[in-house]
Design a protein around this motif. Structure first.
Motif, PDB file in Angstrom:
ATOM      1  N   PHE A 114      -2.572 -12.365  -1.760  1.00 17.63           N
ATOM      2  CA  PHE A 114      -1.708 -12.586  -0.596  1.00 17.63           C
ATOM      3  C   PHE A 114      -1.651 -11.332   0.268  1.00 17.63           C
ATOM      4  O   PHE A 114      -1.745 -11.394   1.495  1.00 17.63           O
ATOM      5  N   GLU A 115      -1.498 -10.173  -0.384  1.00 12.36           N
ATOM      6  CA  GLU A 115      -1.495  -8.899   0.338  1.00 12.36           C
ATOM      7  C   GLU A 115      -2.828  -8.667   1.047  1.00 12.36           C
ATOM      8  O   GLU A 115      -2.872  -8.229   2.206  1.00 12.36           O
ATOM      9  N   GLU A 116      -3.911  -8.939   0.367  1.00 11.61           N
ATOM     10  CA  GLU A 116      -5.230  -8.732   0.956  1.00 11.61           C
ATOM     11  C   GLU A 116      -5.440  -9.644   2.161  1.00 11.61           C
ATOM     12  O   GLU A 116      -6.036  -9.239   3.172  1.00 11.61           O
ATOM     13  N   ASP A 117      -4.957 -10.872   2.064  1.00 11.74           N
ATOM     14  CA  ASP A 117      -5.085 -11.800   3.193  1.00 11.74           C
ATOM     15  C   ASP A 117      -4.291 -11.301   4.398  1.00 11.74           C
ATOM     16  O   ASP A 117      -4.748 -11.418   5.544  1.00 11.74           O
ATOM     17  N   ALA A 118      -3.095 -10.749   4.150  1.00 14.85           N
ATOM     18  CA  ALA A 118      -2.286 -10.206   5.244  1.00 14.85           C
ATOM     19  C   ALA A 118      -2.987  -9.020   5.898  1.00 14.85           C
ATOM     20  O   ALA A 118      -2.992  -8.879   7.127  1.00 14.85           O
ATOM     21  N   ARG A 119      -3.602  -8.167   5.090  1.00 15.01           N
ATOM     22  CA  ARG A 119      -4.335  -7.028   5.661  1.00 15.01           C
ATOM     23  C   ARG A 119      -5.543  -7.503   6.467  1.00 15.01           C
ATOM     24  O   ARG A 119      -5.876  -6.928   7.507  1.00 15.01           O
ATOM     25  N   ARG A 120      -6.203  -8.555   6.005  1.00 11.25           N
ATOM     26  CA  ARG A 120      -7.360  -9.084   6.723  1.00 11.25           C
ATOM     27  C   ARG A 120      -6.943  -9.614   8.100  1.00 11.25           C
ATOM     28  O   ARG A 120      -7.650  -9.419   9.092  1.00 11.25           O
ATOM     29  N   VAL A 121      -5.794 -10.290   8.153  1.00  9.02           N
ATOM     30  CA  VAL A 121      -5.289 -10.797   9.429  1.00  9.02           C
ATOM     31  C   VAL A 121      -5.084  -9.652  10.414  1.00  9.02           C
ATOM     32  O   VAL A 121      -5.462  -9.744  11.595  1.00  9.02           O
ATOM     33  N   ALA A 191      -6.058 -19.442   9.905  1.00  7.23           N
ATOM     34  CA  ALA A 191      -6.939 -19.012   8.815  1.00  7.23           C
ATOM     35  C   ALA A 191      -6.127 -18.376   7.696  1.00  7.23           C
ATOM     36  O   ALA A 191      -6.427 -18.564   6.502  1.00  7.23           O
ATOM     37  N   PHE A 192      -5.085 -17.621   8.059  1.00  8.62           N
ATOM     38  CA  PHE A 192      -4.220 -17.017   7.036  1.00  8.62           C
ATOM     39  C   PHE A 192      -3.503 -18.099   6.228  1.00  8.62           C
ATOM     40  O   PHE A 192      -3.440 -18.029   4.987  1.00  8.62           O
TER      41      PHE A 192
END
Length: 380
Positions: A114-121, A191-192
């Motif tokens: 979840f953290e990694e997805d937020a950073r990707r956004v 996408a997130f």
């Protein structure tokens, strides 16, 4: 470092080439009224030179400019709304991201992802390449449109006037860039949500929102209503240019495009909710099975104690009656759990934003009674 620092600082707006350029030019802490001045400044850059370049050409050219409702709608209404809505939408989306953690909706083994997805956004948000491509696309869409001889304020002799060139080089690309940037942000946010929907989620079938705890998401999606309103204003203004006789002369020609915009907006805004349908179905199936078993066991014990044992128990203050009501409420909530997250208030906000330009058209047309009579006669 706080493992959830990325979530605390999550923003879909505070990044990118334009944001960084504005931040460096500002050179000071942001004040409350800065947002309004920023919107007015962008609007003035797009619209005011059109007027200044047109004034020397005389009254007929100026009148032609002021009859161009589509340009005024874009630069004086839609463009400022796209800018003023940024902190509101960003605040709602950031709160939604934090809500996933605050409500313990993400299982422990999915927190890191979840953290990694937020950073990707936020990396996508900060991409200068993306904003450059959006700007190129905005210019391409502007210069593809052929010159319209009916727009005399944009023409001078065999070519474009100064106002026409400013409209092509600055005004239209500016509006289209801001609109495309919001579309890109919507794609990134969707996408997130898609990636989050694939994480192990701990949805609760008995949650009072009847969406397993995801009831905040439809309301979050409704925060895109200002963007819907901005695009609908432009469509309504364009329709008024195509139908110059006015709203009262042909109401259907005005209503149908906005109805199409409203339907399309509902689909696009709430489509990401479908990503969570598989997990909601799974949670409802497990909840129905588990609560059916518990409810059956509780009901048998209740009947055995109250109807099949010796003397009748004391009714007043009996805890069994309260527990029977509680488990009945929980069972009902689990059965009523929605398989698609939606909210009537959120739906009304999006549809209302798409249809709101009708009010502006009525003001411009000044034919309130005629339109009301048309609607009344149509309903008879």
């Amino acid at each position: 470092m706080d493992p959830h620092s990325t979530i605390a600082e999550f923003s879909l707006v505070k990044g990118g080439l334009l944001f960084e350029t504005e931040r460096r030019l500002r050179r000071g802490p942001r004040k409350r009224h800065d947002l309004v001045w920023r919107a007015l400044a962008f609007s003035a850059i797009g619209w005011l030179p059109l007027l200044l370049f047109t004034l020397p050409s005389g009254g007929a050219t100026v009148n032609s400019l002021f009859m161009e409702l589509q340009v005024h709608a874009q630069l004086l209404i839609a463009l400022p709304v796209l800018l003023v809505a940024e902190p509101y939408i960003d605040c709602r989306l950031s709160a939604a991201v934090r809500q996933f953690l605050n409500s313990n909706l993400v299982a422990t083994d999915g927190l890191q992802t979840f953290e990694e997805d937020a950073r990707r956004v936020m990396r996508w948000r900060d991409s200068y390449v993306v904003e450059a491509l959006l700007l190129i696309l905005a210019y391409a869409l502007t210069f593809i449109a052929p010159a319209d001889a009916s727009r005399s304020w944009t023409l001078s002799g065999d070519g474009y006037s100064m106002a026409g060139w400013w409209n092509l080089a600055v005004s239209q690309p500016l509006f289209r860039f801001l609109a495309l940037r919001w579309i890109w942000r919507g794609v990134v946010w969707s996408a997130f949500l898609l990636r989050v929907s694939r994480l192990p989620l701990t949805l609760v079938p008995t949650h009072p929102d009847m969406m397993g705890g995801l009831g905040f998401l439809p309301l979050c999606q409704a925060s895109f209503s200002p963007v819907v309103f901005s695009l609908a204003v432009v469509v309504a203004a364009y329709t008024s240019r195509v139908e110059p006789k006015g709203l009262s002369a042909n109401p259907v020609a005005y209503v149908i495009p906005l109805m199409v915009i409203a339907a399309g907006a509902v689909v696009l805004v709430f489509a990401p909710m479908s990503f969570f349908v598989p997990q909601l179905v799974r949670a409802k199936r497990l909840g129905d099975e588990a609560f059916s078993k518990v409810a059956s066991k509780h009901s048998r014990q209740f009947e055995h104690k109250w109807f099949r044992r010796g003397p009748e128990p004391e009714l007043l203050g009996a805890p069994e009656l309260s527990s029977l009501a509680d488990i009945g409420t929980a069972f009902t909530l689990a059965r009523k759990m929605r398989l698609f997250p939606w909210d009537l208030l959120a739906l009304q906000a999006v549809v209302g934003s798409a249809l709101a330009p009708l009010v502006l058209l009525l003001v411009v047309d000044r034919q309130f009674l005629a339109v009301l009579k048309f609607i009344h006669d149509g309903l008879r």
